[in-house]
Design a protein around this motif. Structure first.
Motif, PDB file in Angstrom:
ATOM      1  N   THR A  27       0.747  -1.115   0.089  1.00 36.31           N
ATOM      2  CA  THR A  27       0.147  -0.065   0.001  1.00 36.31           C
ATOM      3  C   THR A  27       0.892   1.170   0.188  1.00 36.31           C
ATOM      4  O   THR A  27       2.009   1.157   0.128  1.00 36.31           O
ATOM      5  N   SER A  28       0.153   2.381  -0.249  1.00 38.24           N
ATOM      6  CA  SER A  28       0.985   3.870  -0.035  1.00 38.24           C
ATOM      7  C   SER A  28       1.783   3.818   1.182  1.00 38.24           C
ATOM      8  O   SER A  28       2.941   4.457   1.273  1.00 38.24           O
ATOM      9  N   SER A  29       1.051   3.410   2.260  1.00 33.87           N
ATOM     10  CA  SER A  29       1.711   3.288   3.663  1.00 33.87           C
ATOM     11  C   SER A  29       2.932   2.471   3.692  1.00 33.87           C
ATOM     12  O   SER A  29       4.130   2.940   4.264  1.00 33.87           O
ATOM     13  N   VAL A  32       5.653   4.441   1.740  1.00 32.09           N
ATOM     14  CA  VAL A  32       6.108   5.642   2.460  1.00 32.09           C
ATOM     15  C   VAL A  32       7.145   5.146   3.633  1.00 32.09           C
ATOM     16  O   VAL A  32       8.378   5.756   3.775  1.00 32.09           O
ATOM     17  N   TYR A 105       1.757  -3.398  -7.945  1.00 31.16           N
ATOM     18  CA  TYR A 105       1.417  -2.009  -7.224  1.00 31.16           C
ATOM     19  C   TYR A 105       2.011  -0.807  -7.867  1.00 31.16           C
ATOM     20  O   TYR A 105       1.241   0.076  -8.150  1.00 31.16           O
ATOM     21  N   GLN A 109       0.078   2.328  -9.821  1.00 34.00           N
ATOM     22  CA  GLN A 109       0.665   3.644  -9.705  1.00 34.00           C
ATOM     23  C   GLN A 109       0.812   4.416 -10.940  1.00 34.00           C
ATOM     24  O   GLN A 109       0.377   5.642 -10.967  1.00 34.00           O
TER      25      GLN A 109
END
Length: 143
Positions: A27-29, A32, A105, A109
């Motif tokens: 995921t984006s989390s 990051v 993923y 994006q």
């Protein structure tokens, strides 16, 4: 069309040579946090080294179980940060993890980034680089 995967349950992914991993969704989390993990790397490292470090950081966060991984005596071992790093250090496994876990993923994006630039975003005020056409194109002939 943007394809969302609503079911975010962990899934099993076959890597190579009888190894499969159970992974939670990237995921984006996760991305990051993984980028934060590698932020302290020294400047000027080879991009390949940075790429592998990022892959390891992501794998440590998403691999929750596996089959087909053992120690030197072929005894099955559990998932740990050190074991995940050792798995990703194997080029074949790193490539398979990237292809089967990370690329889906990243592909999502890429789809997201296909939209046109915002008129007040980072491209606002950008100078056009295309040359002006001298004449209009001819219409297609009717048959």
């Amino acid at each position: 069309m943007l394809r969302l995967k609503i079911n975010r349950a962990p899934e099993w992914v076959d890597l190579a040579r009888g190894v499969r991993v159970q992974v939670s969704p990237v995921t984006s989390s996760v991305m990051v946090a993984a980028r934060s993990d590698i932020a302290a790397l020294p400047e000027g490292l080879d991009p390949g080294v940075v790429s592998v470090a990022l892959t390891k950081a992501i794998a440590r966060r998403v691999v929750i179980d596996w089959d087909g991984v053992g120690d030197e005596d072929e005894n099955p071992i559990g998932v740990s940060e050190a074991a995940v790093d050792a798995l990703i250090d194997l080029h074949l496994m790193c490539e398979a993890f990237n292809a089967r876990v990370l690329w889906p993923y990243l592909e999502l994006q890429r789809e997201k980034n296909a939209s046109s630039p915002s008129p007040n975003g980072i491209s606002a005020g950008a100078e056009a680089t295309a040359q002006t056409a001298f004449r209009s194109a001819r219409s297609a002939q009717e048959s």
